[in-house]
Design a protein around this motif. Structure first.
Motif, short mmCIF file in Angstrom:
data_model
loop_
_atom_site.label_atom_id
_atom_site.label_comp_id
_atom_site.label_asym_id
_atom_site.label_seq_id
_atom_site.Cartn_x
_atom_site.Cartn_y
_atom_site.Cartn_z
N VAL A 100 0.83 -1.20 0.00
CA VAL A 100 0.00 0.00 0.00
C VAL A 100 0.87 1.26 0.00
N ILE A 101 1.96 1.22 0.74
CA ILE A 101 2.83 2.38 0.82
C ILE A 101 3.51 2.63 -0.52
N ALA A 102 3.91 1.58 -1.21
CA ALA A 102 4.52 1.73 -2.53
C ALA A 102 3.54 2.38 -3.50
N VAL A 103 2.29 1.93 -3.49
CA VAL A 103 1.27 2.51 -4.37
C VAL A 103 1.01 3.96 -3.99
N ALA A 104 0.91 4.24 -2.70
CA ALA A 104 0.67 5.62 -2.24
C ALA A 104 1.79 6.54 -2.70
N ASP A 105 3.02 6.04 -2.64
CA ASP A 105 4.16 6.84 -3.08
C ASP A 105 4.11 7.09 -4.58
N MET A 106 3.78 6.07 -5.34
CA MET A 106 3.72 6.21 -6.80
C MET A 106 2.63 7.19 -7.24
N ARG A 107 1.53 7.26 -6.51
CA ARG A 107 0.41 8.13 -6.87
C ARG A 107 0.45 9.48 -6.15
N ASP A 108 1.48 9.73 -5.34
CA ASP A 108 1.59 10.98 -4.58
C ASP A 108 0.35 11.24 -3.72
N VAL A 109 -0.08 10.20 -3.02
CA VAL A 109 -1.24 10.29 -2.14
C VAL A 109 -0.89 11.14 -0.93
N ALA A 110 -1.82 11.97 -0.50
CA ALA A 110 -1.59 12.82 0.67
C ALA A 110 -1.61 12.02 1.96
N CYS A 111 -2.48 11.01 2.03
CA CYS A 111 -2.61 10.20 3.25
C CYS A 111 -3.33 8.90 2.94
N VAL A 112 -2.85 7.82 3.52
CA VAL A 112 -3.54 6.53 3.47
C VAL A 112 -4.31 6.37 4.77
N VAL A 113 -5.58 6.02 4.67
CA VAL A 113 -6.39 5.77 5.87
C VAL A 113 -6.85 4.32 5.83
N LEU A 114 -6.43 3.56 6.84
CA LEU A 114 -6.88 2.19 6.99
C LEU A 114 -8.21 2.20 7.72
N VAL A 115 -9.25 1.73 7.06
CA VAL A 115 -10.61 1.79 7.59
C VAL A 115 -10.98 0.47 8.26
N ASN A 116 -12.17 0.41 8.82
CA ASN A 116 -12.73 -0.79 9.44
C ASN A 116 -11.85 -1.31 10.58
N ASP A 117 -11.14 -0.40 11.23
CA ASP A 117 -10.29 -0.75 12.38
C ASP A 117 -9.16 -1.72 12.01
N VAL A 118 -8.72 -1.66 10.76
CA VAL A 118 -7.60 -2.49 10.29
C VAL A 118 -6.31 -1.94 10.88
N SER A 119 -5.47 -2.83 11.37
CA SER A 119 -4.15 -2.44 11.89
C SER A 119 -3.10 -2.72 10.83
#
Length: 109
Positions: free
Chosen positions: A56-75
């Protein structure tokens, strides 16, 4: 909207966040299929997902995402947090669903 405002507005749990007052969030994207996110998530968006693994972090970096939010109480995996820290990717968590968070953002972004 600045990331610190988004965190407060949505009641997010910051897991790894650096200088949230300087990060601009201009949109939102919900997706769990990484190839879809790679092709469609706009830059500077908050990305809502249930995927807590390091890719997920690699994809977020490639897309210049401002923030990743893990939903549904995922750790996140410990490696995910470490990778987010080393790449400077903001990572937050929430007990809420993607749809609940998007509805809270409606008309705000």
């Amino acid at each position: 909207m600045k990331l610190n405002e988004l965190i407060q507005h949505l009641g997010l749990d910051p897991i790894q966040v650096e200088a949230p007052e300087t990060v601009e969030v201009t949109g939102a994207y919900c997706g769990d299929l990484l190839s879809d996110v790679l092709g469609r998530c706009p830059p500077d968006a908050v990305w809502f997902t249930v995927q807590g693994h390091v890719n997920v972090i690699a994809v977020a970096d490639m897309r210049d995402v401002a923030c990743v939010v893990l939903v549904n109480d995922v750790s996140p995996d410990p490696q995910t947090v470490a990778k987010a820290r080393s790449q400077g990717i903001a990572l937050c968590g929430s007990e809420a669903t993607s749809s609940e968070l998007c509805m809270r953002l409606a008309g705000v972004l």
